[in-house]
Design a protein around this motif. Structure first.
Motif, PDB file in Angstrom:
ATOM      1  N   HIS A  91       0.871  -1.176   0.000  1.00  0.00           N
ATOM      2  CA  HIS A  91       0.000   0.000   0.000  1.00  0.00           C
ATOM      3  C   HIS A  91       0.911   1.231   0.000  1.00  0.00           C
ATOM      4  O   HIS A  91       1.700   1.444   0.926  1.00  0.00           O
ATOM      5  CB  HIS A  91      -0.908  -0.022   1.234  1.00  0.00           C
ATOM      6  N   GLU A 101     -13.601  -4.581   5.985  1.00  0.00           N
ATOM      7  CA  GLU A 101     -14.879  -4.337   5.309  1.00  0.00           C
ATOM      8  C   GLU A 101     -14.990  -5.182   4.054  1.00  0.00           C
ATOM      9  O   GLU A 101     -16.027  -5.771   3.782  1.00  0.00           O
ATOM     10  CB  GLU A 101     -15.028  -2.859   4.954  1.00  0.00           C
ATOM     11  N   ASN A 102     -13.924  -5.253   3.285  1.00  0.00           N
ATOM     12  CA  ASN A 102     -13.943  -6.037   2.057  1.00  0.00           C
ATOM     13  C   ASN A 102     -14.061  -7.532   2.331  1.00  0.00           C
ATOM     14  O   ASN A 102     -14.751  -8.239   1.605  1.00  0.00           O
ATOM     15  CB  ASN A 102     -12.682  -5.761   1.226  1.00  0.00           C
ATOM     16  N   LYS A 121      -6.898   3.138   8.165  1.00  0.00           N
ATOM     17  CA  LYS A 121      -7.686   3.115   6.931  1.00  0.00           C
ATOM     18  C   LYS A 121      -7.489   1.796   6.189  1.00  0.00           C
ATOM     19  O   LYS A 121      -8.456   1.176   5.746  1.00  0.00           O
ATOM     20  CB  LYS A 121      -7.291   4.290   6.044  1.00  0.00           C
ATOM     21  N   VAL A 122      -6.252   1.353   6.083  1.00  0.00           N
ATOM     22  CA  VAL A 122      -5.956   0.105   5.378  1.00  0.00           C
ATOM     23  C   VAL A 122      -6.604  -1.078   6.109  1.00  0.00           C
ATOM     24  O   VAL A 122      -7.222  -1.941   5.481  1.00  0.00           O
ATOM     25  CB  VAL A 122      -4.430  -0.099   5.240  1.00  0.00           C
ATOM     26  N   GLU A 123      -6.484  -1.115   7.421  1.00  0.00           N
ATOM     27  CA  GLU A 123      -7.063  -2.214   8.196  1.00  0.00           C
ATOM     28  C   GLU A 123      -8.588  -2.232   8.104  1.00  0.00           C
ATOM     29  O   GLU A 123      -9.189  -3.287   7.943  1.00  0.00           O
ATOM     30  CB  GLU A 123      -6.608  -2.139   9.659  1.00  0.00           C
ATOM     31  N   ILE A 124      -9.214  -1.077   8.203  1.00  0.00           N
ATOM     32  CA  ILE A 124     -10.680  -1.017   8.104  1.00  0.00           C
ATOM     33  C   ILE A 124     -11.133  -1.466   6.732  1.00  0.00           C
ATOM     34  O   ILE A 124     -12.066  -2.263   6.612  1.00  0.00           O
ATOM     35  CB  ILE A 124     -11.199   0.401   8.434  1.00  0.00           C
ATOM     36  N   ASN A 125     -10.491  -0.983   5.688  1.00  0.00           N
ATOM     37  CA  ASN A 125     -10.853  -1.390   4.325  1.00  0.00           C
ATOM     38  C   ASN A 125     -10.682  -2.884   4.134  1.00  0.00           C
ATOM     39  O   ASN A 125     -11.514  -3.536   3.499  1.00  0.00           O
ATOM     40  CB  ASN A 125     -10.031  -0.626   3.287  1.00  0.00           C
ATOM     41  N   LYS A 126      -9.615  -3.434   4.680  1.00  0.00           N
ATOM     42  CA  LYS A 126      -9.362  -4.868   4.549  1.00  0.00           C
ATOM     43  C   LYS A 126     -10.494  -5.664   5.195  1.00  0.00           C
ATOM     44  O   LYS A 126     -11.011  -6.610   4.612  1.00  0.00           O
ATOM     45  CB  LYS A 126      -8.022  -5.217   5.176  1.00  0.00           C
TER      46      LYS A 126
END
Length: 82
Positions: free
Chosen positions: A33, A75-76, A68-73
């Protein structure tokens, strides 16, 4: 789940590294990232030795970029899970 990121020894403050708490795949994803790689590189972190960030009181925290990266991971992954 709480992840210990540091502890105090007789000699003082000792860091615990992301790399000891995350899988190789997760670490590779974080380094891939661009925002995370830029942030970690600017702060002097190297692959295989990424320290948790700490505030003035030595309390650990995730940076906005890391969060942000952890939340997106997560959520996806929940969208794709049955």
């Amino acid at each position: 789940m709480l992840i210990p990121c540091c502890y105090f020894e007789g000699t003082g403050f000792v860091y615990i590294y992301w790399d000891s708490k995350a899988s190789l795949e997760d670490m590779q994803e974080m380094w891939n990232h661009s925002e995370v790689a830029e942030e970690w590189t600017k702060s002097g972190e190297k692959r295989g030795k990424v320290r948790f960030s700490h505030d003035q009181n030595k309390r650990p925290y995730l940076s906005r970029v890391e969060m942000k990266v952890e939340i997106n991971k997560h959520e996806n992954s929940s969208i794709l899970s049955p």
